[in-house]
Design a protein around this motif. Structure first.
Motif, PDB file in Angstrom:
ATOM      1  N   LEU A  17       0.822  -1.214   0.000  1.00 13.61           N
ATOM      2  CA  LEU A  17       0.000   0.000   0.000  1.00 13.61           C
ATOM      3  C   LEU A  17       0.857   1.267   0.000  1.00 13.61           C
ATOM      4  O   LEU A  17       0.509   2.263  -0.637  1.00 13.61           O
ATOM      5  N   ALA A  18       1.989   1.228   0.700  1.00 10.06           N
ATOM      6  CA  ALA A  18       2.891   2.381   0.715  1.00 10.06           C
ATOM      7  C   ALA A  18       3.490   2.619  -0.668  1.00 10.06           C
ATOM      8  O   ALA A  18       3.621   3.772  -1.100  1.00 10.06           O
ATOM      9  N   ILE A  20       2.103   1.830  -3.556  1.00 12.55           N
ATOM     10  CA  ILE A  20       1.034   2.343  -4.415  1.00 12.55           C
ATOM     11  C   ILE A  20       0.758   3.808  -4.097  1.00 12.55           C
ATOM     12  O   ILE A  20       0.694   4.658  -4.990  1.00 12.55           O
ATOM     13  N   ALA A  21       0.595   4.122  -2.807  1.00  7.50           N
ATOM     14  CA  ALA A  21       0.315   5.505  -2.406  1.00  7.50           C
ATOM     15  C   ALA A  21       1.481   6.426  -2.760  1.00  7.50           C
ATOM     16  O   ALA A  21       1.285   7.545  -3.231  1.00  7.50           O
ATOM     17  N   GLY A  22       2.697   5.954  -2.546  1.00  3.16           N
ATOM     18  CA  GLY A  22       3.869   6.762  -2.876  1.00  3.16           C
ATOM     19  C   GLY A  22       3.969   7.044  -4.361  1.00  3.16           C
ATOM     20  O   GLY A  22       4.317   8.161  -4.765  1.00  3.16           O
ATOM     21  N   GLY A  23       3.667   6.061  -5.183  1.00  3.40           N
ATOM     22  CA  GLY A  23       3.689   6.283  -6.625  1.00  3.40           C
ATOM     23  C   GLY A  23       2.651   7.290  -7.061  1.00  3.40           C
ATOM     24  O   GLY A  23       2.933   8.187  -7.874  1.00  3.40           O
ATOM     25  N   LEU A  24       1.445   7.174  -6.516  1.00  3.18           N
ATOM     26  CA  LEU A  24       0.387   8.125  -6.860  1.00  3.18           C
ATOM     27  C   LEU A  24       0.711   9.534  -6.380  1.00  3.18           C
ATOM     28  O   LEU A  24       0.544  10.508  -7.122  1.00  3.18           O
ATOM     29  N   ILE A  25       1.162   9.657  -5.144  1.00  4.43           N
ATOM     30  CA  ILE A  25       1.488  10.972  -4.596  1.00  4.43           C
ATOM     31  C   ILE A  25       2.675  11.590  -5.323  1.00  4.43           C
ATOM     32  O   ILE A  25       2.683  12.789  -5.613  1.00  4.43           O
ATOM     33  N   GLY A  26       3.674  10.776  -5.649  1.00  6.31           N
ATOM     34  CA  GLY A  26       4.826  11.283  -6.389  1.00  6.31           C
ATOM     35  C   GLY A  26       4.440  11.832  -7.747  1.00  6.31           C
ATOM     36  O   GLY A  26       4.895  12.907  -8.152  1.00  6.31           O
ATOM     37  N   PHE A  81      10.805   7.736  -6.655  1.00  7.17           N
ATOM     38  CA  PHE A  81      11.457   8.145  -5.414  1.00  7.17           C
ATOM     39  C   PHE A  81      10.503   8.122  -4.222  1.00  7.17           C
ATOM     40  O   PHE A  81      10.845   7.638  -3.144  1.00  7.17           O
ATOM     41  N   VAL A  82       9.305   8.639  -4.410  1.00  9.13           N
ATOM     42  CA  VAL A  82       8.356   8.742  -3.300  1.00  9.13           C
ATOM     43  C   VAL A  82       7.874   7.357  -2.871  1.00  9.13           C
ATOM     44  O   VAL A  82       7.700   7.099  -1.678  1.00  9.13           O
ATOM     45  N   SER A  83       7.688   6.433  -3.797  1.00  7.25           N
ATOM     46  CA  SER A  83       7.259   5.087  -3.416  1.00  7.25           C
ATOM     47  C   SER A  83       8.346   4.383  -2.600  1.00  7.25           C
ATOM     48  O   SER A  83       8.044   3.700  -1.619  1.00  7.25           O
ATOM     49  N   VAL A  84       9.602   4.569  -2.979  1.00  6.09           N
ATOM     50  CA  VAL A  84      10.704   3.986  -2.197  1.00  6.09           C
ATOM     51  C   VAL A  84      10.761   4.620  -0.814  1.00  6.09           C
ATOM     52  O   VAL A  84      10.947   3.930   0.197  1.00  6.09           O
ATOM     53  N   LEU A  85      10.561   5.933  -0.744  1.00  4.69           N
ATOM     54  CA  LEU A  85      10.550   6.638   0.541  1.00  4.69           C
ATOM     55  C   LEU A  85       9.421   6.137   1.437  1.00  4.69           C
ATOM     56  O   LEU A  85       9.634   5.876   2.626  1.00  4.69           O
ATOM     57  N   PHE A  86       8.228   5.971   0.885  1.00  2.00           N
ATOM     58  CA  PHE A  86       7.091   5.488   1.674  1.00  2.00           C
ATOM     59  C   PHE A  86       7.320   4.061   2.172  1.00  2.00           C
ATOM     60  O   PHE A  86       6.990   3.735   3.313  1.00  2.00           O
ATOM     61  N   VAL A  87       7.862   3.189   1.332  1.00  2.00           N
ATOM     62  CA  VAL A  87       8.140   1.813   1.756  1.00  2.00           C
ATOM     63  C   VAL A  87       9.165   1.821   2.890  1.00  2.00           C
ATOM     64  O   VAL A  87       9.025   1.078   3.871  1.00  2.00           O
ATOM     65  N   PHE A  88      10.184   2.662   2.782  1.00  2.00           N
ATOM     66  CA  PHE A  88      11.179   2.778   3.845  1.00  2.00           C
ATOM     67  C   PHE A  88      10.540   3.254   5.149  1.00  2.00           C
ATOM     68  O   PHE A  88      10.827   2.714   6.226  1.00  2.00           O
ATOM     69  N   LEU A  89       9.645   4.242   5.061  1.00  4.46           N
ATOM     70  CA  LEU A  89       8.981   4.746   6.269  1.00  4.46           C
ATOM     71  C   LEU A  89       8.084   3.684   6.907  1.00  4.46           C
ATOM     72  O   LEU A  89       8.020   3.587   8.136  1.00  4.46           O
TER      73      LEU A  89
END
Length: 99
Positions: A17-18, A20-26, A81-89
């Protein structure tokens, strides 16, 4: 310490989910930014998948034509970048909360 089945399921679903959400938000944030390095950071995707793709070209699904039956197989991950960041968080949160 070993993970329980429920904790492992929560981690996998949370990371999915992180991503997916990170990709959309990015992509959404990147579309509002002016041209430049930051926009490139938000809007650039790396496609990894099952199919035919060479030298960072878009990955096409694998088509198998058996005359009477045609099968299409494909699986693509678009990583930014944002999807990788969200998965890390999510991973850091999981480690802080459960371990």
């Amino acid at each position: 310490m070993s993970l329980k089945r429920q904790e492992l399921t929560f981690l996998i679903v949370g990371m999915l989910l992180a991503a997916i959400a990170g990709g959309l938000i990015g992509d959404l944030v990147g579309s509002f930014l002016p041209e430049g390095t930051i926009r490139t950071l938000f809007k650039t995707n790396i496609e990894v998948g099952l199919g035919r793709g060479v030298d960072l070209q878009p990955v096409q699904p694998l088509v198998i034509n058996l005359y009477a039956i045609t099968m299409v197989l494909g699986f693509t991950l678009k990583i930014n970048f944002v999807s990788v960041l969200f998965v890390f968080l999510v991973f850091v949160y999981f480690q802080w909360w459960y371990l």
